[in-house]
Scaffold this motif. Structure first.
Motif, PDB file in Angstrom:
ATOM      1  N   ILE A 190       3.739  -0.410   0.926  1.00 51.22           N
ATOM      2  CA  ILE A 190       3.855  -1.057   2.185  1.00 51.22           C
ATOM      3  C   ILE A 190       2.994  -2.441   1.964  1.00 51.22           C
ATOM      4  O   ILE A 190       3.214  -3.376   2.516  1.00 51.22           O
ATOM      5  N   ILE A 191       1.770  -2.222   1.119  1.00 51.53           N
ATOM      6  CA  ILE A 191       0.899  -3.260   1.196  1.00 51.53           C
ATOM      7  C   ILE A 191       1.483  -4.328   0.432  1.00 51.53           C
ATOM      8  O   ILE A 191       1.509  -5.502   0.712  1.00 51.53           O
ATOM      9  N   PHE A 192       2.091  -3.937  -0.917  1.00 51.58           N
ATOM     10  CA  PHE A 192       2.483  -5.276  -1.617  1.00 51.58           C
ATOM     11  C   PHE A 192       3.899  -5.416  -1.439  1.00 51.58           C
ATOM     12  O   PHE A 192       4.169  -6.750  -1.474  1.00 51.58           O
ATOM     13  N   PHE A 193       4.965  -4.755  -0.781  1.00 51.83           N
ATOM     14  CA  PHE A 193       6.226  -5.168  -0.493  1.00 51.83           C
ATOM     15  C   PHE A 193       6.101  -5.992   0.764  1.00 51.83           C
ATOM     16  O   PHE A 193       6.349  -6.979   1.006  1.00 51.83           O
ATOM     17  N   SER A 194       5.943  -5.068   1.817  1.00 50.86           N
ATOM     18  CA  SER A 194       5.785  -5.887   3.203  1.00 50.86           C
ATOM     19  C   SER A 194       4.756  -7.042   3.453  1.00 50.86           C
ATOM     20  O   SER A 194       4.955  -8.043   3.922  1.00 50.86           O
ATOM     21  N   GLY A 195       3.618  -6.823   2.696  1.00 51.17           N
ATOM     22  CA  GLY A 195       2.675  -7.635   2.806  1.00 51.17           C
ATOM     23  C   GLY A 195       2.806  -9.124   2.168  1.00 51.17           C
ATOM     24  O   GLY A 195       2.786 -10.073   2.673  1.00 51.17           O
ATOM     25  N   PRO A 207       7.422 -12.972  -6.509  1.00 51.19           N
ATOM     26  CA  PRO A 207       7.395 -11.999  -7.630  1.00 51.19           C
ATOM     27  C   PRO A 207       6.366 -10.660  -7.254  1.00 51.19           C
ATOM     28  O   PRO A 207       6.632  -9.780  -7.783  1.00 51.19           O
ATOM     29  N   ILE A 208       5.617 -10.625  -6.042  1.00 50.34           N
ATOM     30  CA  ILE A 208       4.756  -9.556  -5.965  1.00 50.34           C
ATOM     31  C   ILE A 208       5.822  -8.625  -5.150  1.00 50.34           C
ATOM     32  O   ILE A 208       5.623  -7.372  -5.453  1.00 50.34           O
ATOM     33  N   THR A 209       6.768  -9.001  -4.677  1.00 53.06           N
ATOM     34  CA  THR A 209       7.689  -8.087  -3.575  1.00 53.06           C
ATOM     35  C   THR A 209       8.265  -6.986  -4.433  1.00 53.06           C
ATOM     36  O   THR A 209       8.130  -5.705  -4.085  1.00 53.06           O
ATOM     37  N   PRO A 210       8.853  -7.254  -5.551  1.00 53.72           N
ATOM     38  CA  PRO A 210       9.625  -6.161  -6.355  1.00 53.72           C
ATOM     39  C   PRO A 210       8.486  -5.271  -7.012  1.00 53.72           C
ATOM     40  O   PRO A 210       8.784  -4.003  -7.214  1.00 53.72           O
ATOM     41  N   LEU A 211       7.202  -5.583  -7.036  1.00 54.75           N
ATOM     42  CA  LEU A 211       6.046  -4.451  -7.477  1.00 54.75           C
ATOM     43  C   LEU A 211       6.134  -3.503  -6.341  1.00 54.75           C
ATOM     44  O   LEU A 211       5.933  -2.422  -6.692  1.00 54.75           O
ATOM     45  N   GLY A 212       6.124  -3.911  -5.164  1.00 56.91           N
ATOM     46  CA  GLY A 212       6.277  -3.202  -4.059  1.00 56.91           C
ATOM     47  C   GLY A 212       7.223  -2.356  -4.025  1.00 56.91           C
ATOM     48  O   GLY A 212       7.102  -1.232  -3.418  1.00 56.91           O
TER      49      GLY A 212
END
Length: 123
Positions: free
Chosen positions: A78-83, A98-103
């Motif tokens: 939630i924090i990494f993808f949505s944020g 690029p942070i989104t795929p990690l989430g």
């Protein structure tokens, strides 16, 4: 798990607030593409907030440490993808992309851990 339930309730509430903010406060200020990006973050936050509530209920019926880890990965998702989608849509700073795929990976691991917990609990 009480902390997970608190986070899930807060996150669910926040996703409703952010969805309303996007629909009423950001419409016309963001491009349609960025508004859609923001809304994807809202949707995934709500889905996983509900999944966290389900995990708390399941844990009370069948306590397994894998469920705790599953919840932790979903919180991180939630924090990494949505944020990252929220920040990307509002700031349009591309390096948040690029942070989104990690989430997303955190979400997948969370679901895989729930699956493993279910398989472990099968008699």
């Amino acid at each position: 798990m009480k902390l997970i339930l608190f986070f899930a309730a807060f996150s669910g509430m926040l996703s409703v607030i952010l969805g309303a903010f996007a629909a009423h406060g950001l419409k016309g200020k963001l491009s349609d593409k960025m508004l859609d990006t923001f809304q994807v973050g809202v949707q995934y936050q709500m889905y996983h907030s509900l999944a966290l509530i389900l995990l708390v209920i399941l844990y009370r019926q069948m306590p397994q440490s894998l469920m705790i880890y599953s919840a932790g990965f979903m919180v991180a998702g939630i924090i990494f993808f949505s944020g990252s989608l929220y920040v990307l849509a509002i700031t349009q700073i591309k390096w948040f992309g690029p942070i989104t795929p990690l989430g997303g990976l955190f979400f997948i691991v969370g679901w895989a851990l729930l699956l493993a917990s279910a398989l472990k609990g099968v008699n």
